[in-house]
Write a protein that holds these residues in place. Structure first.
Motif, mmCIF file in Angstrom:
data_model
loop_
_atom_site.group_PDB
_atom_site.id
_atom_site.type_symbol
_atom_site.label_atom_id
_atom_site.label_comp_id
_atom_site.label_asym_id
_atom_site.label_seq_id
_atom_site.Cartn_x
_atom_site.Cartn_y
_atom_site.Cartn_z
ATOM 1 N N ALA A 30 77.844 37.087 49.557
ATOM 2 C CA ALA A 30 77.321 37.213 47.839
ATOM 3 C C ALA A 30 79.074 37.491 47.130
ATOM 4 C CB ALA A 30 76.394 37.742 47.589
ATOM 5 N N VAL A 31 78.972 37.085 45.935
ATOM 6 C CA VAL A 31 80.093 37.490 45.274
ATOM 7 C C VAL A 31 79.468 38.198 43.820
ATOM 8 C CG1 VAL A 31 82.198 37.146 44.038
ATOM 9 C CG2 VAL A 31 81.970 36.089 46.254
ATOM 10 N N GLU A 32 79.834 39.311 43.599
ATOM 11 C CA GLU A 32 79.081 40.234 42.500
ATOM 12 C C GLU A 32 80.391 40.499 41.390
ATOM 13 O OE1 GLU A 32 76.195 43.714 41.505
ATOM 14 O OE2 GLU A 32 77.290 43.463 43.640
ATOM 15 N N SER A 33 80.198 40.471 40.100
ATOM 16 C CA SER A 33 81.053 40.618 39.089
ATOM 17 C C SER A 33 80.437 41.322 37.900
ATOM 18 C CB SER A 33 81.824 39.441 38.466
ATOM 19 O OG SER A 33 80.987 38.230 37.902
ATOM 20 N N GLY A 34 81.178 42.100 37.411
ATOM 21 C CA GLY A 34 80.465 42.918 36.327
ATOM 22 C C GLY A 34 81.625 43.431 35.474
ATOM 23 N N LYS A 35 81.208 43.865 34.156
ATOM 24 C CA LYS A 35 82.044 44.496 33.472
ATOM 25 C C LYS A 35 81.606 45.778 32.782
ATOM 26 C CE LYS A 35 80.655 41.448 29.443
ATOM 27 N NZ LYS A 35 80.849 40.834 28.491
ATOM 28 N N GLY A 36 82.753 46.715 32.208
ATOM 29 C CA GLY A 36 81.925 48.065 31.857
ATOM 30 C C GLY A 36 81.419 47.763 30.496
ATOM 31 N N PHE B 244 81.570 49.568 27.600
ATOM 32 C CA PHE B 244 82.443 49.942 26.686
ATOM 33 C C PHE B 244 84.113 49.809 26.810
ATOM 34 C CE2 PHE B 244 78.808 52.636 26.045
ATOM 35 C CZ PHE B 244 78.467 52.087 24.988
ATOM 36 N N GLY B 245 84.432 49.778 28.124
ATOM 37 C CA GLY B 245 85.793 49.689 28.438
ATOM 38 C C GLY B 245 86.445 48.216 28.814
ATOM 39 N N LYS B 246 87.489 48.428 29.327
ATOM 40 C CA LYS B 246 88.157 47.010 29.717
ATOM 41 C C LYS B 246 88.055 46.788 31.245
ATOM 42 C CE LYS B 246 91.791 48.184 27.409
ATOM 43 N NZ LYS B 246 92.961 48.455 27.055
ATOM 44 N N ARG B 247 87.070 47.166 32.061
ATOM 45 C CA ARG B 247 87.173 47.193 33.419
ATOM 46 C C ARG B 247 86.458 45.998 34.048
ATOM 47 N NH1 ARG B 247 89.004 52.236 35.591
ATOM 48 N NH2 ARG B 247 89.472 53.879 34.024
ATOM 49 N N PHE B 248 86.920 45.353 34.708
ATOM 50 C CA PHE B 248 86.007 44.181 35.332
ATOM 51 C C PHE B 248 86.092 44.471 36.962
ATOM 52 C CE2 PHE B 248 86.598 39.592 37.273
ATOM 53 C CZ PHE B 248 85.335 39.195 36.611
ATOM 54 N N THR B 249 84.813 44.389 37.571
ATOM 55 C CA THR B 249 84.705 44.712 38.828
ATOM 56 C C THR B 249 84.412 43.396 39.625
ATOM 57 O OG1 THR B 249 84.114 46.855 38.030
ATOM 58 C CG2 THR B 249 83.670 46.177 40.355
ATOM 59 N N VAL B 250 84.619 43.154 40.815
ATOM 60 C CA VAL B 250 84.402 42.170 41.679
ATOM 61 C C VAL B 250 84.176 42.838 43.029
ATOM 62 C CG1 VAL B 250 84.930 40.039 42.753
ATOM 63 C CG2 VAL B 250 85.709 40.333 40.522
ATOM 64 N N THR B 251 82.703 42.596 43.516
ATOM 65 C CA THR B 251 82.549 42.845 44.765
ATOM 66 C C THR B 251 82.148 41.770 45.583
ATOM 67 O OG1 THR B 251 81.442 44.744 43.746
ATOM 68 C CG2 THR B 251 80.767 44.526 45.987
ATOM 69 N N TYR C 232 83.013 45.031 49.526
ATOM 70 C CA TYR C 232 84.253 45.426 49.236
ATOM 71 C C TYR C 232 84.220 45.255 47.761
ATOM 72 C CZ TYR C 232 84.612 44.937 54.178
ATOM 73 O OH TYR C 232 84.441 45.007 55.501
ATOM 74 N N PRO C 233 84.486 46.317 47.004
ATOM 75 C CA PRO C 233 84.664 46.194 45.744
ATOM 76 C C PRO C 233 86.123 46.456 45.164
ATOM 77 C CG PRO C 233 83.801 48.385 46.045
ATOM 78 C CD PRO C 233 83.948 47.487 47.178
ATOM 79 N N ILE C 234 86.606 45.817 44.108
ATOM 80 C CA ILE C 234 87.877 46.187 43.396
ATOM 81 C C ILE C 234 87.627 46.066 41.806
ATOM 82 C CG2 ILE C 234 88.396 43.637 43.365
ATOM 83 C CD1 ILE C 234 91.390 44.599 44.070
ATOM 84 N N GLU C 235 88.433 47.002 41.346
ATOM 85 C CA GLU C 235 88.206 46.921 39.988
ATOM 86 C C GLU C 235 89.731 46.704 39.134
ATOM 87 O OE1 GLU C 235 87.396 50.931 37.809
ATOM 88 O OE2 GLU C 235 85.621 50.096 37.766
ATOM 89 N N ILE C 236 89.504 45.752 38.223
ATOM 90 C CA ILE C 236 90.947 45.091 37.504
ATOM 91 C C ILE C 236 90.658 45.948 36.018
ATOM 92 C CG2 ILE C 236 92.325 43.521 36.936
ATOM 93 C CD1 ILE C 236 92.197 43.928 39.675
ATOM 94 N N ILE C 237 91.758 46.341 35.577
ATOM 95 C CA ILE C 237 91.731 46.697 34.070
ATOM 96 C C ILE C 237 92.318 45.590 33.546
ATOM 97 C CG2 ILE C 237 92.492 48.510 32.443
ATOM 98 C CD1 ILE C 237 92.396 50.452 34.525
ATOM 99 N N ALA C 238 91.626 44.979 32.413
ATOM 100 C CA ALA C 238 92.129 43.859 31.487
ATOM 101 C C ALA C 238 92.761 44.535 30.208
ATOM 102 C CB ALA C 238 90.723 43.111 30.799
ATOM 103 N N GLU D 90 85.345 36.024 33.948
ATOM 104 C CA GLU D 90 84.062 35.802 34.388
ATOM 105 C C GLU D 90 83.717 34.605 34.425
ATOM 106 O OE1 GLU D 90 81.308 38.101 31.760
ATOM 107 O OE2 GLU D 90 81.157 39.626 33.388
ATOM 108 N N ALA D 91 84.341 33.590 33.239
ATOM 109 C CA ALA D 91 84.192 32.149 33.503
ATOM 110 C C ALA D 91 85.022 31.477 34.397
ATOM 111 C CB ALA D 91 84.417 31.691 32.051
ATOM 112 N N GLY D 92 86.164 32.057 34.610
ATOM 113 C CA GLY D 92 87.063 31.378 35.550
ATOM 114 C C GLY D 92 86.410 31.618 37.052
ATOM 115 N N LEU D 93 85.859 32.942 37.182
ATOM 116 C CA LEU D 93 85.293 33.232 38.662
ATOM 117 C C LEU D 93 84.112 32.471 38.803
ATOM 118 C CD1 LEU D 93 85.402 34.950 41.249
ATOM 119 C CD2 LEU D 93 84.035 36.651 39.728
ATOM 120 N N ASP D 94 83.121 32.156 37.721
ATOM 121 C CA ASP D 94 82.254 31.473 37.965
ATOM 122 C C ASP D 94 82.357 29.970 38.464
ATOM 123 O OD1 ASP D 94 80.361 33.510 37.418
ATOM 124 O OD2 ASP D 94 80.037 32.897 35.294
ATOM 125 N N ALA D 95 83.319 29.419 37.833
ATOM 126 C CA ALA D 95 83.881 27.882 38.080
ATOM 127 C C ALA D 95 84.311 27.998 39.443
ATOM 128 C CB ALA D 95 85.083 27.526 37.241
#
Length: 166
Positions: free
Chosen positions: A111-117, A119-126, A135-141, A151-156
């Protein structure tokens, strides 16, 4: 006169309070006096370097606006900040953070899970694997608008390559 009844606690001297406490970690090395520094460069060279970095930053903004397409015609997702990077394409998902990197083929991913903070600018993909590891990773937008595009690009990419039946 006031007297304490409890034990006397000494201040904590450990790696959490002082990174120099850990053996083997060295401090920043000061540059040698002989090494040329920015003050030794002519002013024109410094201005030219600054203009090049501005051009590179403008090109990066254009790349985020347009969706990427792989050589074979399928979608490619890429998100990065100064420390981390996520790339998902026809080959699989690649995560890198500082010097660490891992790569997963699509048949290795449960599975691939994504989420956003909130209030912040953090984008997490696990990335979850079949052996119940994640294996999670957090990217600051750069701004909150990028997260929606990511999120739209990852979903595609997930819709195009990820087979949930495996």
């Amino acid at each position: 006169m006031e007297q304490s009844n409890g034990p006397i606690q000494q201040p904590l001297h450990a790696a959490s309070a002082d990174p120099a406490f850990v053996p083997g970690i060295t401090g920043v090395v000061a540059p040698l006096d002989d090494a040329p520094g920015p003050e030794d460069e002519p002013r024109d060279a410094v201005v030219a370097a600054a203009e090049e970095s501005d051009v590179d930053a403008d090109e990066g903004a254009d790349e985020d606006a347009a969706p990427a397409v792989a050589e074979g015609g399928g979608p490619v997702f890429e998100a990065a900040d100064r420390r981390g990077r996520i790339v998902a394409d026809a080959e699989g998902v690649r995560l890198s953070y500082d010097e660490e990197a891992c790569e997963f083929r699509w048949d290795e991913i449960a599975a691939v899970e994504s989420g956003k903070g909130r209030f912040g600018k953090r984008f997490t993909v696990t990335v979850h694997t079949p052996d119940r590891r994640w294996y999670p990773i957090e990217i600051i937008a750069p701004d909150r608008g990028h997260i929606t595009g990511w999120e739209a690009g990852l979903d595609a990419v997930l819709d195009a390559y990820f087979d949930e039946a495996s």
